[in-house]
Design a protein around this motif. Structure first.
Motif, PDB file in Angstrom:
ATOM      1  N   GLU A  97       0.845  -1.191   0.000  1.00  0.00           N
ATOM      2  CA  GLU A  97       0.000   0.000   0.000  1.00  0.00           C
ATOM      3  C   GLU A  97       0.883   1.244   0.000  1.00  0.00           C
ATOM      4  OE1 GLU A  97      -3.286   0.371   2.676  1.00  0.00           O
ATOM      5  OE2 GLU A  97      -3.417  -1.807   2.879  1.00  0.00           O
ATOM      6  N   GLY A  98       0.352   2.293  -0.570  1.00  0.00           N
ATOM      7  CA  GLY A  98       1.039   3.576  -0.550  1.00  0.00           C
ATOM      8  C   GLY A  98       2.004   3.759  -1.703  1.00  0.00           C
ATOM      9  N   TYR A  99       2.451   4.984  -1.837  1.00  0.00           N
ATOM     10  CA  TYR A  99       3.404   5.369  -2.868  1.00  0.00           C
ATOM     11  C   TYR A  99       3.904   6.758  -2.537  1.00  0.00           C
ATOM     12  CZ  TYR A  99      -0.481   8.139  -4.679  1.00  0.00           C
ATOM     13  OH  TYR A  99      -1.510   9.035  -4.795  1.00  0.00           O
ATOM     14  N   ALA A 100       4.942   7.176  -3.240  1.00  0.00           N
ATOM     15  CA  ALA A 100       5.414   8.561  -3.161  1.00  0.00           C
ATOM     16  C   ALA A 100       5.310   9.155  -4.553  1.00  0.00           C
ATOM     17  CB  ALA A 100       6.858   8.609  -2.667  1.00  0.00           C
ATOM     18  N   ALA A 101       4.997  10.430  -4.642  1.00  0.00           N
ATOM     19  CA  ALA A 101       4.916  11.119  -5.923  1.00  0.00           C
ATOM     20  C   ALA A 101       5.576  12.483  -5.788  1.00  0.00           C
ATOM     21  CB  ALA A 101       3.460  11.268  -6.360  1.00  0.00           C
ATOM     22  N   PHE A 102       6.390  12.817  -6.788  1.00  0.00           N
ATOM     23  CA  PHE A 102       7.148  14.059  -6.767  1.00  0.00           C
ATOM     24  C   PHE A 102       7.033  14.732  -8.128  1.00  0.00           C
ATOM     25  CE2 PHE A 102       9.262  10.816  -4.197  1.00  0.00           C
ATOM     26  CZ  PHE A 102       9.152  11.393  -2.936  1.00  0.00           C
ATOM     27  N   SER A 103       6.869  16.050  -8.136  1.00  0.00           N
ATOM     28  CA  SER A 103       6.731  16.778  -9.395  1.00  0.00           C
ATOM     29  C   SER A 103       8.068  17.395  -9.813  1.00  0.00           C
ATOM     30  CB  SER A 103       5.663  17.860  -9.273  1.00  0.00           C
ATOM     31  OG  SER A 103       6.030  18.807  -8.294  1.00  0.00           O
ATOM     32  N   TYR A 104       8.200  17.548 -11.129  1.00  0.00           N
ATOM     33  CA  TYR A 104       9.428  18.093 -11.707  1.00  0.00           C
ATOM     34  C   TYR A 104       9.084  19.096 -12.794  1.00  0.00           C
ATOM     35  CZ  TYR A 104      11.813  14.275  -9.359  1.00  0.00           C
ATOM     36  OH  TYR A 104      12.296  13.430  -8.408  1.00  0.00           O
ATOM     37  N   SER A 105      10.056  19.935 -13.116  1.00  0.00           N
ATOM     38  CA  SER A 105       9.880  20.896 -14.198  1.00  0.00           C
ATOM     39  C   SER A 105      10.398  20.297 -15.507  1.00  0.00           C
ATOM     40  CB  SER A 105      10.645  22.183 -13.882  1.00  0.00           C
ATOM     41  OG  SER A 105      12.039  21.936 -13.917  1.00  0.00           O
ATOM     42  N   GLN A 106      10.042  20.954 -16.596  1.00  0.00           N
ATOM     43  CA  GLN A 106      10.487  20.545 -17.935  1.00  0.00           C
ATOM     44  C   GLN A 106      12.010  20.423 -17.991  1.00  0.00           C
ATOM     45  OE1 GLN A 106       8.516  20.094 -20.831  1.00  0.00           O
ATOM     46  NE2 GLN A 106      10.329  19.612 -21.999  1.00  0.00           N
ATOM     47  N   SER A 107      12.719  21.334 -17.347  1.00  0.00           N
ATOM     48  CA  SER A 107      14.178  21.344 -17.407  1.00  0.00           C
ATOM     49  C   SER A 107      14.807  20.156 -16.671  1.00  0.00           C
ATOM     50  CB  SER A 107      14.730  22.654 -16.838  1.00  0.00           C
ATOM     51  OG  SER A 107      14.426  22.752 -15.459  1.00  0.00           O
ATOM     52  N   GLN A 108      14.045  19.435 -15.850  1.00  0.00           N
ATOM     53  CA  GLN A 108      14.585  18.318 -15.080  1.00  0.00           C
ATOM     54  C   GLN A 108      14.319  16.952 -15.713  1.00  0.00           C
ATOM     55  OE1 GLN A 108      12.374  19.755 -11.603  1.00  0.00           O
ATOM     56  NE2 GLN A 108      14.301  19.619 -10.458  1.00  0.00           N
ATOM     57  N   ILE A 109      13.630  16.935 -16.844  1.00  0.00           N
ATOM     58  CA  ILE A 109      13.232  15.662 -17.449  1.00  0.00           C
ATOM     59  C   ILE A 109      14.424  14.747 -17.693  1.00  0.00           C
ATOM     60  CG2 ILE A 109      12.269  14.581 -19.528  1.00  0.00           C
ATOM     61  CD1 ILE A 109      10.287  16.895 -19.663  1.00  0.00           C
ATOM     62  N   ASP A 110      15.478  15.256 -18.311  1.00  0.00           N
ATOM     63  CA  ASP A 110      16.635  14.401 -18.634  1.00  0.00           C
ATOM     64  C   ASP A 110      17.290  13.817 -17.395  1.00  0.00           C
ATOM     65  OD1 ASP A 110      16.279  14.759 -21.354  1.00  0.00           O
ATOM     66  OD2 ASP A 110      17.795  16.342 -21.518  1.00  0.00           O
ATOM     67  N   SER A 111      17.461  14.624 -16.358  1.00  0.00           N
ATOM     68  CA  SER A 111      18.137  14.112 -15.161  1.00  0.00           C
ATOM     69  C   SER A 111      17.271  13.079 -14.438  1.00  0.00           C
ATOM     70  CB  SER A 111      18.550  15.244 -14.219  1.00  0.00           C
ATOM     71  OG  SER A 111      17.424  15.923 -13.732  1.00  0.00           O
ATOM     72  N   VAL A 112      15.959  13.288 -14.375  1.00  0.00           N
ATOM     73  CA  VAL A 112      15.071  12.306 -13.746  1.00  0.00           C
ATOM     74  C   VAL A 112      15.043  11.026 -14.574  1.00  0.00           C
ATOM     75  CG1 VAL A 112      12.722  11.814 -12.972  1.00  0.00           C
ATOM     76  CG2 VAL A 112      13.695  14.083 -12.627  1.00  0.00           C
ATOM     77  N   PHE A 113      14.959  11.158 -15.882  1.00  0.00           N
ATOM     78  CA  PHE A 113      14.983  10.004 -16.774  1.00  0.00           C
ATOM     79  C   PHE A 113      16.248   9.173 -16.538  1.00  0.00           C
ATOM     80  CE2 PHE A 113      16.062   7.703 -20.575  1.00  0.00           C
ATOM     81  CZ  PHE A 113      14.854   7.195 -21.034  1.00  0.00           C
ATOM     82  N   ASN A 114      17.405   9.840 -16.524  1.00  0.00           N
ATOM     83  CA  ASN A 114      18.679   9.134 -16.314  1.00  0.00           C
ATOM     84  C   ASN A 114      18.737   8.474 -14.946  1.00  0.00           C
ATOM     85  OD1 ASN A 114      19.684   9.729 -18.873  1.00  0.00           O
ATOM     86  ND2 ASN A 114      20.531  11.678 -18.184  1.00  0.00           N
ATOM     87  N   TYR A 115      18.246   9.154 -13.941  1.00  0.00           N
ATOM     88  CA  TYR A 115      18.226   8.595 -12.590  1.00  0.00           C
ATOM     89  C   TYR A 115      17.405   7.302 -12.569  1.00  0.00           C
ATOM     90  CZ  TYR A 115      17.233   8.082  -7.641  1.00  0.00           C
ATOM     91  OH  TYR A 115      17.097   7.575  -6.380  1.00  0.00           O
ATOM     92  N   ILE A 116      16.227   7.328 -13.161  1.00  0.00           N
ATOM     93  CA  ILE A 116      15.360   6.149 -13.165  1.00  0.00           C
ATOM     94  C   ILE A 116      15.944   5.058 -14.053  1.00  0.00           C
ATOM     95  CG2 ILE A 116      13.070   5.294 -13.833  1.00  0.00           C
ATOM     96  CD1 ILE A 116      11.962   8.032 -12.899  1.00  0.00           C
ATOM     97  N   GLN A 117      16.527   5.436 -15.163  1.00  0.00           N
ATOM     98  CA  GLN A 117      17.116   4.455 -16.081  1.00  0.00           C
ATOM     99  C   GLN A 117      18.262   3.677 -15.421  1.00  0.00           C
ATOM    100  OE1 GLN A 117      19.148   6.028 -19.608  1.00  0.00           O
ATOM    101  NE2 GLN A 117      18.100   4.451 -20.803  1.00  0.00           N
ATOM    102  N   ASN A 118      18.961   4.302 -14.504  1.00  0.00           N
ATOM    103  CA  ASN A 118      20.137   3.686 -13.881  1.00  0.00           C
ATOM    104  C   ASN A 118      19.856   3.136 -12.485  1.00  0.00           C
ATOM    105  OD1 ASN A 118      22.065   4.164 -16.016  1.00  0.00           O
ATOM    106  ND2 ASN A 118      21.807   6.322 -15.526  1.00  0.00           N
ATOM    107  N   GLN A 119      18.652   2.662 -12.246  1.00  0.00           N
ATOM    108  CA  GLN A 119      18.270   2.161 -10.930  1.00  0.00           C
ATOM    109  C   GLN A 119      19.146   1.005 -10.447  1.00  0.00           C
ATOM    110  OE1 GLN A 119      15.701   2.955  -8.388  1.00  0.00           O
ATOM    111  NE2 GLN A 119      16.516   4.744  -9.406  1.00  0.00           N
TER     112      GLN A 119
END
Length: 153
Positions: A97-119
């Motif tokens: 149960e449960g989850y966390a959700a965090f919002s990001y700006s357009q300028s952060q898309i690449d860094s968030v993508f890379n972070y998730i891709q390299n889990q």
């Protein structure tokens, strides 16, 4: 006629029930593609879905026509059914149960993508607990430790 235009970028993180390492490498790609398909089927934009054995990160372009909680509910429900129908685990699979959700700006898309891709490489250095708590602190989310996931130590 006037329309509503928006693009909200949200990272969602949730764990396997009991924090067990049940998402095996040999099934991850298929499971993550299935989850991306659920997101797309809800008319949302799956940017990346990835994770490791005990948790998943979704990065989604969210339209305001759907709440985050409804999307997460549908993703968890449908993906659990998929995993169980494929018999990827012994016994019954479910998400905690449960989850966390965090919002990001357009300028952060690449860094968030890379972070998730390299889990996988990321979690060779840090535990899920460390990662999760760091995100809560970084985004200044108030929390009570007793309501967090059941941690495996």
């Amino acid at each position: 006629m006037a329309g509503t235009f928006s693009q909200l970028y949200v990272q969602v993180v949730f764990a396997v029930k009991g924090r067990e390492n049940l998402i095996k490498k040999e099934f991850r790609t298929e499971i993550f593609e299935y989850i991306a398909g659920i997101i797309k089927g809800k008319n949302q934009k799956p940017i990346i879905v990835n994770g490791v054995g005990d948790h998943v990160h979704l990065f989604v372009g969210l339209r305001p026509s759907m709440s985050i909680s409804d999307l997460v509910r549908d993703v968890k429900n449908n993906s659990s059914n998929f995993i169980n129908s494929k018999k990827y685990v012994a016994g019954r699979f479910s998400w905690q149960e449960g989850y966390a959700a965090f919002s990001y700006s357009q300028s952060q898309i690449d860094s968030v993508f890379n972070y998730i891709q390299n889990q996988e490489s990321h979690h060779q250095r840090r535990t899920f607990r460390e990662e999760y708590l760091d995100m809560l602190v970084k985004f200044q989310v108030q929390y009570d430790e007793k309501y967090l996931f059941d941690w495996i130590e």
